[in-house]
Design a protein around this motif. Structure first.
Motif, PDB file in Angstrom:
ATOM      1  N   TRP A 132       0.904  -1.192  -0.110  1.00  0.00           N
ATOM      2  CA  TRP A 132       0.128  -0.010   0.030  1.00  0.00           C
ATOM      3  C   TRP A 132       0.920   1.341  -0.027  1.00  0.00           C
ATOM      4  CZ3 TRP A 132      -5.311  -0.424  -0.452  1.00  0.00           C
ATOM      5  CH2 TRP A 132      -5.744  -1.524  -0.277  1.00  0.00           C
ATOM      6  N   PRO A 530      -1.346  -3.202   7.726  1.00  0.00           N
ATOM      7  CA  PRO A 530      -2.526  -3.143   6.761  1.00  0.00           C
ATOM      8  C   PRO A 530      -3.910  -3.896   7.593  1.00  0.00           C
ATOM      9  CG  PRO A 530      -0.883  -3.593   5.356  1.00  0.00           C
ATOM     10  CD  PRO A 530      -0.342  -3.929   6.661  1.00  0.00           C
ATOM     11  N   LEU A 544      -6.892   3.162   5.700  1.00  0.00           N
ATOM     12  CA  LEU A 544      -6.480   2.231   4.319  1.00  0.00           C
ATOM     13  C   LEU A 544      -7.177   2.525   3.218  1.00  0.00           C
ATOM     14  CD1 LEU A 544      -4.528  -0.290   3.749  1.00  0.00           C
ATOM     15  CD2 LEU A 544      -6.307  -1.512   4.176  1.00  0.00           C
ATOM     16  N   LYS A 550      -3.175   0.521  -3.889  1.00  0.00           N
ATOM     17  CA  LYS A 550      -2.327  -0.528  -4.025  1.00  0.00           C
ATOM     18  C   LYS A 550      -1.194  -0.038  -4.546  1.00  0.00           C
ATOM     19  CE  LYS A 550      -4.375  -4.501  -2.436  1.00  0.00           C
ATOM     20  NZ  LYS A 550      -3.631  -5.342  -1.633  1.00  0.00           N
TER      21      LYS A 550
END
Length: 551
Positions: A132, A530, A544, A550
């Motif tokens: 991430w 995450p 998140l 991504k």
């Protein structure tokens, strides 16, 4: 011959009298003569059938010269083995009896067994920190979607209440609400409250120019109330200029339906109270991303605060004479927090009586007559809703593998119970310091006039640490963990499982080895890695989904 075999084999049973039995035995060719005896006169031989089954054991206790020497040696070996097993069992029982304390307590000092230091103590797994990346920053060369100033729907004004971190959240929400209603935001006022008693202004803590400039393509922000609005005191006090019916965690649609019409009518409105007045999963994703943009990019502390925090962090990393990692510990055990928790803690009767009076005075509705508080305290501890005591924190950190030499920066108010309460933690981790111990009095004097400036220093030093450990909830810890996640999950942020720890501390048969295993296994995934978001999740602790992409 047939009769001889029959009488020989059945002679002893068929003969009723002793004389006949003796005669039969003497005449029998199958029974040796020296094995025949009268069991009425020989109790030693009466025991022989038992020894025939445990020959080696019985032979050790007899002086029969017919017992071979090697059989005696085997008997001695078996006896010693049984004694050894007994000693091991006794040691196990004694160990269980002593296990409730996990660590040996010597006065105010805790002595815990040694734990091998793991190589992963100071970092999260690399594979988990590469999936991430942050994506809430301002887009360069973006086209502004703001309408002309003359087409704004009106102005909104808020008081950011509470401590520094609650104020920070209120500022982020104010920008988001202004965006939802296409309104102009007047620079928020940091409101003094009864706990902090601080007169800090926005510009005393944050870089106003950067704040306005960074958000110029999202929301129009002005420094002060427009000049054409002459009665400024009305905005602070008049109910006609205040929207007061905003529910907690209100959806975006509530502002459009209920607040926007009043702003259009009055042109300037104050929104209060404004603590937690905007929800998370009931607003558009782009609004949540805007809140992250404000929190992580637009709100910057003043340069002198940033520089002092960098200096403190540098001193933490060089306390051993060479580069070393450091841990930041947010210790929430102030008197107000202990009282508000309504949890029970170790202490003398006098201390408990004083705390009961304090709670009765500060929270009379919750205290009532006090009869229900013991059961409430037990329930809250089982559910992991009680602050960790300094001694409990020390035991957990040692179980994780952190050694005596660990450098720890403590962000905390005045700890309830003073030095005696801190002693177990400080003795187990002597390299434990606060900003007052790292910096000189002269260096901190410039920040003492604003309580929030000192809180900002703690915030930044914790944010820059290699490992951050929280001991109780609150906006400070949530914002730190969320920011470290937003930076890529590389920095470890430990959130103890207080419910499990309470169960372990209260288990009278919990030994050190299983306790260490429970701590390590449980907290492998509680390090700021995450985590997928869920309904009603906390954006500030877990940014998140709306604010990261991504990689």
């Amino acid at each position: 011959m047939a009769e001889l075999r029959h009488s020989s084999s059945l002679g002893a049973r068929a003969t009723s009298s002793p004389m006949k039995r003796d005669a039969a035995a003497d005449s029998s060719p199958l029974i040796p003569a020296n094995d025949i005896s009268d069991d009425r006169h020989s109790p030693k031989d009466r025991d022989r059938p038992l020894c025939s089954h445990f020959h080696y054991v019985c032979s050790f206790f007899t002086d029969d010269p017919r017992v071979p020497l090697h059989n005696s040696r085997i008997s001695i070996f078996i006896t010693l083995l049984l004694i050894l097993v007994g000693l091991i069992s006794l040691f196990t029982i004694l160990h269980k009896l002593n296990s409730p304390y996990l660590c040996k307590k010597d006065g105010i000092v805790l002595h815990c067994p040694h734990v091998k230091e793991s190589a992963s103590l100071w970092e999260n797994p690399y594979s988990s920190t590469t999936s991430w990346k942050p994506c809430a920053e301002r887009r360069d060369a973006a086209i502004s979607e703001l309408p002309h100033e003359n087409k704004t729907n009106g102005y909104i004004f808020i008081h950011a209440e509470g401590g520094l971190n609650q104020q920070r959240i209120a500022i982020c929400n104010a920008v988001a609400v202004a965006k939802i209603m296409n309104a102009t935001l007047i620079l928020p006022v940091l409101k003094q409250d009864q706990i902090w008693k601080d007169q800090t202004k926005f510009e005393d803590i944050f870089d106003v120019d950067h704040f306005i400039d960074y958000l110029k393509d999202d929301v129009r922000i002005v420094r002060d109330i427009p000049e054409w609005f002459t009665d400024k005191t009305e905005l602070f006090s008049s109910i006609r200029r205040t929207v007061k019916n905003i529910p907690k965690y209100a959806p975006a649609q509530f502002y459009i339906d209920n607040v926007l019409p009043r702003i259009k009518e009055k042109k300037i409105m104050a929104l209060k109270p404004f603590v937690d007045r905007l929800g998370y999963d009931n607003v558009p994703p782009e609004i949540n991303k805007l809140r992250c943009r404000v929190n992580y990019h637009a709100l910057k502390f003043l340069p002198d605060i940033e520089q002092m925090a960098d200096l403190l962090a540098s001193r933490m990393r060089n306390r051993t004479g060479s580069s070393n990692p450091y841990m930041a510990l947010h210790l929430r055990f102030e008197k107000g927090m202990v009282g508000l928790s309504f949890c029970d803690f170790v202490g003398t009767r006098e201390e408990k009586a004083v705390m009961a009076e304090y709670r009765k005075k500060e929270w009379p509705r919750r205290y009532k007559n006090g009869s229900h508080l013991w059961q409430l305290a037990l329930q809250k501890r089982k559910e992991g809703r009680c602050p960790l005591e300094p001694g409990e924190v020390a035991v957990i950190l040692r179980a994780m593998g952190y050694m005596k030499e660990t450098q720890i920066y403590v962000a905390s108010g005045q700890v309830y119970g003073g030095q005696n309460r801190m002693a177990p933690l400080r003795n187990m981790f002597p390299n434990l310091v606060t900003k007052e111990e790292l910096a000189t009095k002269e260096e901190l004097d410039g920040f003492r006039k604003h309580v929030t400036s000192l809180a900002a220093l703690d915030f930044l030093v914790c944010l820059k640490s290699d490992v951050f450990v929280m001991t109780h909830g609150g906006n400070f810890a949530k914002l730190i963990i969320g920011a470290r996640r937003y930076m890529g999950h590389r920095l470890k942020s430990i959130k103890p499982d207080k419910g499990l720890m309470s169960k372990s501390f209260g288990d009278p048969y919990m030994g050190w080895a299983p306790f260490v295993e429970d701590v390590i296994v449980t907290h492998q995934t509680r390090t700021g890695l995450p985590e997928e978001t869920f309904p009603n999740y906390d954006l500030w602790e877990n940014p998140l989904t709306p604010c990261m992409c991504k990689a």
